[in-house]
Scaffold this motif. Structure first.
Motif: not given
Ligand code: DC
Length: 227
Positions: A39-47, A92-102, A160-166
């Motif tokens: 995820r950190a690599v993904s964030l680095y690449a996106i940024r 920052e690394i826990r967003t869906l965008e970063v997860a998909n990038g990871a 995952r749905y429950d976590e997002m609702v929370a």
């Protein structure tokens, strides 16, 4: 007491990190979340503008892959935080965008080779619980205890749905389920180190276990290897 390496592999959202953290606390071991490293690599690449929804600038990422310094620190609440080049990026690394990038950067051989190298260094002294997709197969094929954790896509999507609702989000369950299936497919079918059960791994399906049952089962397996 003998120090060992514990490898916990499995699909996304099947509770690997909860299980791994609990065992690390019980054993007094270091815990390493290797998904956080991808995820950190993904964030680095996106940024840096090297990854968009449709494209990855592989040459740029390749040139800079050695600049990433990923570390873990425990905060004042005892929670592990992921740091990238001196910055706490845990949120920052826990967003869906970063997860998909990871999930996408983790298909690249040079990314995997670099992260596997760093993970092997972390485990040199043993006394470590590491979770991911390739820990028992590639990173530590000699790990003394290997767990392969599974749960049905529906159970994982619901969690995952429950976590997002929370968190106050308004997800659509069928989209969450489709995302789980898409990442499963990529994890299992990439040519570089696909997710698969190591021959000597013990499979635990946690769709049918409570958290306490799972914790006790794991402690029993760990004690049998170390006492
Ligand atoms: O476990 P996670 O959702 O935080 O992992 C993020 C992504 O990184 C996921 O798509 C799979 C990938 N990954 C991997 O390929 N190898 C690992 N050892 C850990 C994670």
């Amino acid at each position: 007491m003998k120090k060992i390496i514990v490898a916990i592999d499995g699909f996304s959202s099947c509770g690997k990190s909860t299980m791994a953290k609990e065992l690390a606390r019980y054993a007094g071991y270091i815990y390493v979340d290797t998904g956080a490293m991808y995820r950190a690599v993904s964030l680095y690449a996106i940024r840096n503008g090297w990854m968009t929804e449709t494209d990855i600038k592989e040459e740029e990422l390749y040139k800079h892959i050695n600049e990433l310094k990923i570390t873990f620190k425990t905060d004042e609440h005892g929670e592990q935080q992921t740091w990238l080049n001196g910055e706490n990026v845990e949120k920052e690394i826990r967003t869906l965008e970063v997860a998909n990038g990871a999930s996408r950067v983790s298909t690249l051989g040079f990314v995997r080779r670099e992260l596997v190298r760093q993970q092997q260094l972390m485990g040199q002294e043993k006394g470590i619980v590491m979770d991911g997709r390739d820990i028992g197969t590639v990173v530590f094929p000699e790990a003394e205890l290997k767990i392969y954790l599974t749960a049905s896509p529906e159970v994982r999507a619901q969690r995952r749905y429950d976590e997002m609702v929370a968190k106050g989000e308004h997800p659509d369950y069928s989209e969450v389920l489709a995302n789980v299936r898409e990442r499963d497919h990529r994890d299992q079918n990439r040519s570089e180190s696909p997710l698969k059960k190591a021959d000597d791994a013990i499979e635990i399906d946690n769709s049918v276990l409570t958290r306490t049952q799972q914790r006790d089962e794991l402690r029993k397996l760990f004690d049998a290897k170390t006492l």
